[in-house]
Design a protein around this motif. Structure first.
Motif, short mmCIF file in Angstrom:
data_model
loop_
_atom_site.label_atom_id
_atom_site.label_comp_id
_atom_site.label_asym_id
_atom_site.label_seq_id
_atom_site.Cartn_x
_atom_site.Cartn_y
_atom_site.Cartn_z
N LYS A 1 0.86 -1.18 0.00
CA LYS A 1 0.00 0.00 0.00
C LYS A 1 0.90 1.23 0.00
O LYS A 1 1.43 1.63 1.04
CB LYS A 1 -0.91 0.00 1.23
CG LYS A 1 -1.88 -1.17 1.24
CD LYS A 1 -2.77 -1.13 2.47
CE LYS A 1 -3.70 -2.32 2.48
NZ LYS A 1 -4.54 -2.34 3.69
N TRP A 2 1.08 1.81 -1.17
CA TRP A 2 1.98 2.95 -1.32
C TRP A 2 1.39 4.19 -0.65
O TRP A 2 0.20 4.45 -0.74
CB TRP A 2 2.26 3.24 -2.79
CG TRP A 2 3.02 2.15 -3.48
CD1 TRP A 2 2.56 1.32 -4.45
CD2 TRP A 2 4.38 1.77 -3.25
NE1 TRP A 2 3.54 0.44 -4.83
CE2 TRP A 2 4.68 0.70 -4.11
CE3 TRP A 2 5.37 2.22 -2.39
CZ2 TRP A 2 5.91 0.08 -4.15
CZ3 TRP A 2 6.62 1.60 -2.42
CH2 TRP A 2 6.88 0.56 -3.29
N THR A 3 2.25 4.94 0.01
CA THR A 3 1.91 6.19 0.67
C THR A 3 2.91 7.25 0.22
O THR A 3 4.10 6.96 0.12
CB THR A 3 2.01 6.02 2.21
OG1 THR A 3 1.15 4.96 2.62
CG2 THR A 3 1.66 7.29 2.94
N SER A 4 2.44 8.45 -0.04
CA SER A 4 3.35 9.54 -0.43
C SER A 4 4.36 9.79 0.69
O SER A 4 4.00 9.82 1.86
CB SER A 4 2.56 10.82 -0.70
OG SER A 4 1.77 10.64 -1.85
N CYS A 5 5.61 9.98 0.31
CA CYS A 5 6.66 10.26 1.28
C CYS A 5 7.76 11.05 0.59
O CYS A 5 7.85 11.07 -0.64
CB CYS A 5 7.21 8.96 1.88
SG CYS A 5 8.01 7.87 0.68
N TYR A 6 8.57 11.68 1.40
CA TYR A 6 9.69 12.48 0.89
C TYR A 6 9.19 13.43 -0.19
O TYR A 6 8.11 13.99 -0.07
CB TYR A 6 10.84 11.57 0.45
CG TYR A 6 11.32 10.69 1.57
CD1 TYR A 6 12.04 11.22 2.63
CD2 TYR A 6 11.01 9.33 1.61
CE1 TYR A 6 12.46 10.42 3.69
CE2 TYR A 6 11.43 8.54 2.67
CZ TYR A 6 12.14 9.09 3.70
OH TYR A 6 12.54 8.31 4.74
N ASP A 7 9.92 13.61 -1.27
CA ASP A 7 9.52 14.57 -2.29
C ASP A 7 9.16 13.83 -3.57
O ASP A 7 10.02 13.59 -4.42
CB ASP A 7 10.66 15.56 -2.53
CG ASP A 7 10.25 16.71 -3.44
OD1 ASP A 7 9.04 16.98 -3.56
OD2 ASP A 7 11.15 17.34 -4.02
N GLY A 8 7.90 13.44 -3.70
CA GLY A 8 7.45 12.75 -4.91
C GLY A 8 7.70 11.25 -4.90
O GLY A 8 7.49 10.58 -5.91
#
Length: 186
Positions: free
Chosen positions: A12-19
């Motif tokens: 389950k991908w989650t937005s993190c860091y910068d892009g």
């Protein structure tokens, strides 16, 4: 990578860091026999392909950081953009923290935290040990015996992470990750 990301049996991908996208994948601690009782959470970090959703998209490119103990999520943060550029934006560039390392859990550490490790290291001194000086050799051997016992207690035993950190388990984790991403082969 934020350890607050909830581990899951599916990626389950989650937005993190910068892009980037991050996930934590639950896998068996011991593949022989496969058991849901004891699990590891493998940290993943992806730079999505520029070609995602187009005919040019080629799938995931899984980077193994090497090691022992190196973080693949940090590796992607450091070189992932260059790798994505080299492969022309056709692949998702994915790094993972192998079992026991980085943001994967359980962590293979004989100490509770980095501060505790630094305190232990400051006490060891910074001189070479003369093997003929039996007083110093005894102190160093006693210290190493203490840390070995602590490591056995924290990461050893029947279900300790140390038994399951070899290349066989890590290669299987890579295959499982690839299959969870929808690809049959690594």
């Amino acid at each position: 990578m934020p350890c607050q990301i909830e581990p899951s049996a599916a990626i389950k991908w989650t937005s993190c860091y910068d892009g980037h996208q991050c996930a934590r994948l639950l896998l068996p601690l011991d593949y022989l026999p496969s058991s849901d009782e004891h699990r590891v959470a493998i940290a993943l970090r992806m730079i999505p392909a520029a070609a995602r959703g187009t005919a040019d998209y080629r799938g995931p490119l899984l980077l193994n950081p090497g090691g022992p103990g190196l973080s693949g999520t940090e590796h992607v943060g450091q070189v992932g953009a260059a790798v994505a550029h080299i492969v022309g934006g056709a692949f998702d560039v994915i790094g993972f923290d192998p079992r026991g390392a980085g943001a994967s859990t359980p962590l293979a550490s004989c100490f509770d935290d980095a501060a505790q490790r630094k305190i232990w290291q400051t006490q060891e001194g910074h001189q070479f040990v003369n093997a003929s000086d039996t007083s110093l050799v005894g102190i160093y051997r006693a210290r190493e015996g203490l840390v070995a016992a602590r490591c056995e207690e924290r990461i050893g035993g029947a279900h300790g992470i140390a038994r399951f950190m070899g290349i066989t388990s890590i290669a299987r984790d890579m295959l499982e990750t690839t299959q969870k991403l929808g690809y049959e082969k690594l």
